[in-house]
Design an enzyme around this catalytic site. Structure first.
Site, PDB file in Angstrom:
ATOM      1  N   GLU A  78       3.873  10.368   0.028  1.00  0.00           N
ATOM      2  CA  GLU A  78       2.403  10.225   0.022  1.00  0.00           C
ATOM      3  C   GLU A  78       1.763  10.702   1.325  1.00  0.00           C
ATOM      4  O   GLU A  78       2.205  10.344   2.425  1.00  0.00           O
ATOM      5  CB  GLU A  78       2.031   8.745  -0.225  1.00  0.00           C
ATOM      6  CG  GLU A  78       0.517   8.525  -0.193  1.00  0.00           C
ATOM      7  CD  GLU A  78       0.049   7.239  -0.822  1.00  0.00           C
ATOM      8  OE1 GLU A  78       0.872   6.474  -1.346  1.00  0.00           O
ATOM      9  OE2 GLU A  78      -1.180   6.997  -0.784  1.00  0.00           O
ATOM     10  N   SER A 138      -1.731  -0.350  -6.669  1.00  0.00           N
ATOM     11  CA  SER A 138      -3.126   0.074  -6.481  1.00  0.00           C
ATOM     12  C   SER A 138      -4.032  -0.689  -7.436  1.00  0.00           C
ATOM     13  O   SER A 138      -5.249  -0.706  -7.260  1.00  0.00           O
ATOM     14  CB  SER A 138      -3.266   1.580  -6.718  1.00  0.00           C
ATOM     15  OG  SER A 138      -2.639   1.958  -7.925  1.00  0.00           O
TER      16      SER A 138
END
Ligand code: KIV
Length: 283
Positions: free
Chosen positions: A183, A46
């Site tokens: 997730e 990320s």
């Protein structure tokens, strides 16, 4: 506090103690996370979005991940640090996956690596584990393949797609992974996965039933303002404070209010006068 191990995380799951995990990409923040008593730190890909400004995680390169992992390792020597394998660093072959996982270990001193995917990355997980490294899986929403998943959106909202996520999770465990990130799946699915797996299941946008939680730090401190997932909780608005600091600095420099003599050094006593005389003499 000594660094926790995979054995400690397994014991935490058995005792119902929640495992805490956040992303981090630099030295000062890693130091703070160690002080805060975090169990694990993920040097997540990320970083591509929240530090480099890429539209997703796909452009992130191995070298970038290594540099950030090194910095985090130096900042948090006593926290379990995980290096996130970027897109195409483990897809081409098992040998390539082992070599790139090994770079995280040899060059950045991580404690584990994480990679995305279920059934389709079983050979890579097996290979990396057989080479002596710790692997953490990641199923559900897998941002590196968000194009195939129809974007950054919640997964497993039908019985059929939920079954596929559960099969992926089991495959990752059987391949030898030590932990799993789950997730953006509904709480009901996360509850089933957490209850079915021996290994700890760490949720991100997967509700309260997982063995632990991970979030993207820039989002929870209010640093990354461009796009924030619905499941992130904003604990602070750091960017507002930073913006005010930058504005105050610009104004004070422009108005001659900064720096004052308080923020500068002075010559030794008598040296300024001596210098003045020297300059006058030379003219
Ligand atoms: O890269 C990342 O930050 C991640 C977390 C969302 C788990 O993979």
């Amino acid at each position: 506090m000594p660094k926790k191990t995979i054995g400690d995380f397994m014991a935490m799951k058995q005792k119902g103690e929640k495992i805490t995990w956040l992303t981090c990409y630099d030295y000062p923040m890693a130091r703070m996370m160690e002080q805060a008593g975090l169990d694990m730190i993920l040097v997540g890909d990320s970083v591509g979005m929240v530090v480099y400004g890429y539209p997703g995680t796909v452009p992130v390169k191995m070298d970038q991940m290594i540099y950030h992992s090194e910095a985090v390792r130096r900042g948090a020597p006593n926290v379990f640090v995980i290096g996130d394998m970027p897109f195409l660093s483990y897809h081409k072959s098992v040998e390539d996956a082992i070599a790139n996982a090994g770079r995280f270990y040899k060059e950045a001193g991580v404690d584990a690596i994480k990679l995305e995917g279920g059934v389709r990355v079983v050979p890579q997980i097996r290979g990396i584990v057989e080479a002596g490294m710790v692997v953490i899986g990641h199923v559900g929403l897998t941002p590196q393949s968000s194009g195939q998943l129809g974007g950054f959106k919640a997964q497993a909202d039908t019985a059929e797609s939920a079954k596929a996520v559960i099969e992926d999770a089991l495959a990752v465990q059987e391949a030898g992974a030590a932990m799993l990130v789950l997730e953006a799946v509904p709480s009901e699915v996360a509850k089933i996965v957490t209850g079915s797996l021996r290994i700890p299941v760490i949720g991100v946008g997967a509700g309260p039933y997982c063995d632990g939680q991970v979030l993207v730090t820039s989002d929870i401190i209010g640093m990354f303002q461009i796009w924030i997932a619905k499941f992130e909780k904003k604990y602070a608005n750091i960017s507002e404070t930073m913006l005010q600091v930058f504005k105050d600095y610009v104004r004070e420099v422009q108005e001659g209010k900064f720096p004052t003599t308080e923020h500068a050094s002075s010559m030794k006593p008598g040296e300024a006068e001596k210098l003045e005389k020297m300059i006058k003499k030379a003219r």
